[in-house]
Scaffold this active site. Sequence first.
Site, short mmCIF file in Angstrom:
data_model
loop_
_atom_site.label_atom_id
_atom_site.label_comp_id
_atom_site.label_asym_id
_atom_site.label_seq_id
_atom_site.Cartn_x
_atom_site.Cartn_y
_atom_site.Cartn_z
N GLU A 1 0.83 -1.22 0.00
CA GLU A 1 0.00 0.00 0.00
C GLU A 1 0.86 1.27 0.00
O GLU A 1 0.59 2.22 0.71
CB GLU A 1 -0.94 -0.01 1.20
CG GLU A 1 -1.96 -1.14 1.16
CD GLU A 1 -2.89 -1.16 2.36
OE1 GLU A 1 -2.44 -0.80 3.48
OE2 GLU A 1 -4.06 -1.54 2.20
N GLU B 1 -6.86 -7.82 -0.51
CA GLU B 1 -7.32 -7.71 0.87
C GLU B 1 -8.81 -7.42 0.86
O GLU B 1 -9.24 -6.28 0.72
CB GLU B 1 -6.57 -6.61 1.63
CG GLU B 1 -5.12 -6.92 1.91
CD GLU B 1 -4.47 -5.91 2.83
OE1 GLU B 1 -5.20 -5.11 3.46
OE2 GLU B 1 -3.23 -5.89 2.93
#
Length: 743
Positions: free
Chosen positions: A236, A319
């Site tokens: 991320e 995710e």
Amino acid sequence: MNRSKSLAATSKSITAMARKRSSKTTLIFFLLLSLLAFLSFLPVFASLPSLPSYSHSHDLNFHLPRHQHLHRRQKIGVRKFEIAEDKFWKDGKPFQIIGGDLHYFRVLPEYWEDRLLRAKALGLNTIQTYIPWNLHEPEAGKLVFGGIADLVSFLKLCQKLGLLVMLRAGPYICAEWDLGGFPAWLLSIHPDVRLRSSDPAYLQKVEGWWGVLLPKVAPLLYGNGGPIIMVQIENEFGSYGNDKAYLSHLVKLARGHLGEDIILYTTDGGSRETLEKGTIQGDGVFAAVDFATGDNPWPIFKLQKQFNSPGNSPPLSSEFYTGWLTHWSEKMARTDADFTAAALEKIMLQNGSVVLYAFEFQMAHGGTNFGFYNGANTGADESDYKPDLTSYDYDAPITESGDVDNAKFKAIRRVVGKFSSVSLPSVPPNNKKTGYGSIQLKRTAFLFDLLDEIDPLHIVEAESPTAMEYLNQMFGFVLYVSEYATKTGGSKLVIPKVHDRAQVFISCSPEVNGGQVSYVGTIERWSNQAINLPNVKCVSSTSLFILVENMGRVNYGPYIFDRKGILSSVYLDGSVLKRWKMISIPFHNLNEVPKFNPVIQVASKFHKVSAGKKIEHKSVGVEGPSFYTGHFSIDMKTEVTDTYISLRGWGKGIAFVNEFNIGRYWPTSGPQCNLYIPAPILRQGENVLVIFELESPNPELMVDSVDQPDFTCGPGQASVHQNEDGKASASLLTSNPLGLRTF
């Protein structure tokens, strides 16, 4: 027939006829001849391959032309995992990833197989796991790959059970793990290392770490016969920075150790801004996305395509949040089972791939933050600090203790079963848990009783307070000691920057009241306020003791560079207080034992004397930072099972069972009341529980071993004072006389 000979014969015949006709006729037949020749060659041209395009990448696995992918898929017995036609392909057949995060470092090795089998019963075919650098290199140059850090054994076990692996190699992982997986000793380097950047000093450390790690996992890549189908670069990053040189350097490192065939991937939030910053276009790296359960997935997958080359963007949520994390003082995060299942079905209906994040697998199973490895988050600024619970249950379908008899597990399994071409494995029963009854404890040592016994050589002295990391200590507590001249009417103590929680005590010299100690108050990072030190009639100076707890380093966001201890000057009535002594209290952590811990060494001596009932504490009956010890037995003929210890009625501290650090407790803050104790920690016969309680013990000095978790504790029981605006403030409690001799 040979096409060229046939064409030559036809040409001769036509030429002879042409000599007998006029020039006009000859021209017509010549044109017809040309047309026939052209048509006869069309099949040959049609069978030739078109030229490949490398507009975005040199990685052939991603950008081979379509016909070449088709040709590869016609081969039999070729072991390969690749991307083409916006799909994943495994050994020449389309493959849908149904994965879940399961973090090997949050589960004892003895339970790895149990949790993986439960993941298979959920319907998963792939396990995604992080690799925390700090677990494997707790000290610079000291590598650990045994016990709970035995990554290779975990990966081989996945393969044995028929599970593929998506490996999140970092070096930054987030994961609600201390410092996002970075080893804290990086914070002791001077000048400061710029984490997650192309800073040469930082990259040098990453190269050293990956130079050890990646060769270990390379033999386990799918193309080499192992289970690893993809390796993630960073995590991320688009939510943090925009350093493309850094990301490209990581890709180069990974390719150098893992080769060109493995699929490298990034994961970023499903917005254009995060994808623009966090993806690595032009380096053959697949861009995956993550998003919340309630988000509409397909607009995000459509956006994802813009950051992958044409034909190389199978929809993948790396995710998919089946639950959420919880901080101390918050209510336990929960997500509805049917709502989660419905969101999952939306993805799978259109052949999307998904990785469940909640509990141990990001997360199919969350696990436990044993030791001191829990992470923390921040809000608007670094003082808006929110440490994570010891439990990482995450409201996942497989609970912290491995239970699967719950609505969320059943709902997700039902959805996965609809799309599975084979029947799912049977669901194993919940593991047995036992309440072993009440455990009586006794105080074996009071922290300040131990100070006289510490060798001065183990005390660090400096003009100003020193950060924990500069003391070569990464976890636990630091006791800061100084002196000041007492003023009539008392003094005002201010510590602008303390990470994370400081308990303040004062004491006179032994000539006055035997050198007894008084607890004054607590300064917390998230509600930092001044403390008024009471007027103490000391003969000379007053000793000041500040016990600072590291409650877990920030793992996400701009304030990740999170040193611990007192990080600023200490002010007394506006003047800087000088001349400090620092005593380290590190304790055992998950994968390491401190080389030397003077406080614990002395406490062990006190414990042995206390066991013989020969010790008398000068501070009997007084609350404060103390060690408590209790014993409980498991019958030699009884099966050893999981249990929980309930800390209701206690204040705040850490607990050890048979010298294993099971983590922090703080029932007065909540919501977690009970700490999970897996059976492998226990043994038949005598078991030893040691508690380091910072504040107030249970009045009966009792804890209970119970057979279930409890997340219903909270501020309703706490002695935390609240201002009119509801914000917590440092409290001033009644002074407690404690037997302490000053330095």
